[in-house]
Design a protein around this motif. Structure first.
Motif, PDB file in Angstrom:
ATOM      1  N   ALA A   1       0.893  -1.040  -0.084  1.00 32.43           N
ATOM      2  CA  ALA A   1       0.261  -0.283   0.008  1.00 32.43           C
ATOM      3  C   ALA A   1       1.060   1.306   0.111  1.00 32.43           C
ATOM      4  O   ALA A   1       0.533   2.563  -0.438  1.00 32.43           O
ATOM      5  CB  ALA A   1      -0.774   0.264   0.748  1.00 32.43           C
TER       6      ALA A   1
ATOM      7  N   LEU B   1      -6.671   4.947   1.230  1.00 33.33           N
ATOM      8  CA  LEU B   1      -5.105   4.453   1.467  1.00 33.33           C
ATOM      9  C   LEU B   1      -4.742   5.013   2.502  1.00 33.33           C
ATOM     10  O   LEU B   1      -3.644   4.835   3.149  1.00 33.33           O
ATOM     11  CB  LEU B   1      -4.679   5.162  -0.158  1.00 33.33           C
ATOM     12  CG  LEU B   1      -3.089   5.122   0.213  1.00 33.33           C
ATOM     13  CD1 LEU B   1      -2.558   3.406   0.337  1.00 33.33           C
ATOM     14  CD2 LEU B   1      -2.464   5.825  -0.861  1.00 33.33           C
TER      15      LEU B   1
ATOM     16  N   LEU C   1      -3.591  -1.206  -3.478  1.00 30.75           N
ATOM     17  CA  LEU C   1      -4.902  -0.707  -2.862  1.00 30.75           C
ATOM     18  C   LEU C   1      -5.461  -2.617  -2.542  1.00 30.75           C
ATOM     19  O   LEU C   1      -5.130  -3.604  -1.824  1.00 30.75           O
ATOM     20  CB  LEU C   1      -5.567  -0.374  -2.236  1.00 30.75           C
ATOM     21  CG  LEU C   1      -7.033  -0.157  -0.951  1.00 30.75           C
ATOM     22  CD1 LEU C   1      -5.822  -0.163  -0.024  1.00 30.75           C
ATOM     23  CD2 LEU C   1      -7.392   0.720  -1.405  1.00 30.75           C
TER      24      LEU C   1
END
Length: 540
Positions: free
Chosen positions: A386, A467, A394
């Motif tokens: 990530a 995120l 993601l």
């Protein structure tokens, strides 16, 4: 035996020659034949000597369970004709009561009542002969420690008595007392009883296993946080093993020393030690145990990683993962190596190969679970993906988290899981184990953390902050309830770099095959004890 002795002189000469043979089947069979020959002469002294030689052959050879039977014959002769026994033979007779006690304890089918009955016989015989009872109480303590009952009282009854001519060698008793305190958690007193090297340096190598003693001292020093002392003892243990020709044991001790050196942050020293070991001719020629060599390489790869040589560390981990994939007898070790390999590949940005390594780790984990280590690696991979790939990574990060959550759910039914395989040598594992720490993770806290991660992620998705929130919660920490909102806010600002505790995976995981370590349960004995001026120095 080519020909049977025709006279008692020939019998005694044959007994001397047999005494020079190494213990084993040949010596035992010859001793049996000499007893048959002695029976033909009708001389009790010759028969006693032959029986004592046969008992010794059984005790130190391949059939110790036969030792009590032979001793019973000697004891019967003593009862019938005590004048036959001179002072030396009498001393040997009473000394070997301890041999029989040790042999009987080693028989799993022997009832506890029979063991205690034999000790009662020993005590009665010693009292009748006017001998001190310290050796009897020593054996009573050994039995109490063996069964785990009334150990403290038995120890005090033994330790409070004065030594006699029939007591075990002083080295044995010193170490036995020290290990009693060590098992009780009193490390300071254990070290005090030993007087460390000072005494060990004066003990002959054939009277006590000094290499093993240094390993025990290292364990005590680790308990007390004396890491430099522990390192010195490990090094000396290895040196003693090398002097005796025990290269496998020596390399195991050096492996422990290298891991401790790394844990103390001395990366360059660790790498230098391991490079010297791996350059040894028998290692280069493939003559040393392959699992032990793999352990040395694994520690070196971790040291390279700690020294920020990511490229070299990753290359070595990849090679080790490929080799360990063929370890059908130890899938757990392969799981952990592959998991660490995946993390290093993730740090290198090779997420495709990292996923492949992680899949290998998961497949091996299904055969031999390593819950804690694998879960930590998967969470770290999620964080790395990530962080490095942003929105594009993601989905893969969430997959890693899902795998970690599933493993945490599995661990719930297994308590504290993720144990590594036994150390490189069984008898040294305790000394090494105290400096090889794992990040603690109970199944309950892991499950709570996973559920928290899911709730935070779901809320973040609704707000379009996938995120940021993912990076904030993917670490191995679990916020306390009062801290969650403030910590999550800080994570939003720092993109998840605050409050994250990265789990350490420096764990010994490989067990060499055909090692001669001690079993988990038995207590320390000076197994090297051999003949002294007053007979045989105890049966370990």
């Amino acid at each position: 035996m080519p020909t049977a002795p025709q006279t008692t002189d020939e019998l005694y000469q044959a007994l001397k020659e047999n005494d020079r043979r190494p213990y084993g089947r040949t010596r035992t069979v010859t001793a049996e034949e000499l007893v048959e020959a002695a029976e033909q002469f009708g001389e009790p002294v010759a028969l006693v000597h032959a029986l004592l030689e046969l008992q010794e052959a059984y005790t130190y050879g391949s059939e110790p369970r036969k030792s009590p039977v032979v001793f019973a014959r000697v004891l019967a002769l003593f009862d019938e004709q005590p004048d036959v026994f001179d002072e030396r033979m009498r001393h040997t007779l009473f000394w070997r009561f301890k041999w029989v006690a040790n042999a009987l304890r080693a028989l799993p089918e022997m009832p506890l009542a029979s063991l205690r009955q034999w000790l009662t016989e020993m005590r009665d015989r010693y009292e009748k002969a006017g001998l001190g009872l310290q050796p009897y109480y020593g054996q009573a303590y050994q039995l109490a420690a063996h069964v785990g009952e009334d150990t403290t009282l038995a120890y005090e009854l033994w330790a409070a008595r004065t030594r006699t001519r029939l007591s075990d060698c002083e080295a044995c008793e010193i170490c036995e007392r020290a290990l009693y305190h060590l098992a009780a958690g009193d490390d300071e007193r254990a070290l005090g009883v030993w007087e460390g090297l000072r005494l060990a340096a004066d003990w002959p190598a054939d009277a006590v296993d000094t290499a093993r003693l240094h390993g025990d001292l290292a364990e005590a020093c680790m308990h007390l946080g004396r890491h430099d002392e522990a390192l010195r003892h490990l090094t000396r243990s290895a040196e003693q093993d090398l002097r005796r020709g025990g290269r496998l044991d020596a390399f195991c001790a050096y492996s422990n020393a290298a891991q401790l050196t790394l844990d103390l942050g001395r990366v360059e020293d660790c790498i230098a030690l391991l490079d010297s070991l791996l350059a040894e001719p028998d290692v280069a020629a493939g003559e040393l145990d392959d699992r032990l060599v793999a352990q040395l390489r694994l520690t070196r790869a971790r040291a390279l990683h700690a020294g920020e040589d990511l490229k070299a560390a990753t290359a070595e981990f990849v090679a080790l993962a490929a080799e360990s994939a063929a370890w059908d007898d130890d899938p757990g070790s392969h799981s952990m190596i592959a998991a660490e390999t995946a993390v290093l590949l993730g740090e290198s940005g090779e997420f495709g190969r990292a996923r492949q390594a992680a899949d290998q780790a998961l497949a091996a984990h299904a055969k031999a679970p390593r819950y804690e280590q694998l879960s930590n690696c998967l969470r770290e991979l999620a964080r790395l993906q990530a962080q490095r790939q942003g929105q594009a990574g993601l989905a893969d990060a969430r997959t890693y988290l899902a795998d970690a959550g599933r493993i945490a759910d599995e661990a719930r039914g297994y308590g504290t899981a993720g144990r590594s395989a036994c150390g490189a040598r069984g008898r040294r594992a305790p000394a090494a184990g105290h400096h090889l720490k794992l990040t603690s993770m109970s199944s309950e806290s892991t499950k709570e953390g996973w559920r928290l991660n899911e709730r935070l992620y779901d809320r973040a998705s609704r707000r379009g902050e996938e995120l940021i929130m993912l990076l904030g919660v993917v670490g191995s920490w679990v916020p306390a309830p009062a801290e969650r909102s403030s910590r999550a806010a800080r994570c939003r600002k720092t993109l998840g770099h605050g409050g994250r505790t990265r789990g350490t995976l420096r764990t010994r995981i490989i067990a060499p095959r055909n090692h001669r370590g001690r079993p988990p349960a038995p207590r320390w004995r000076a197994a090297g004890c051999r003949r002294t001026s007053q007979g045989w120095n105890g049966y370990a």
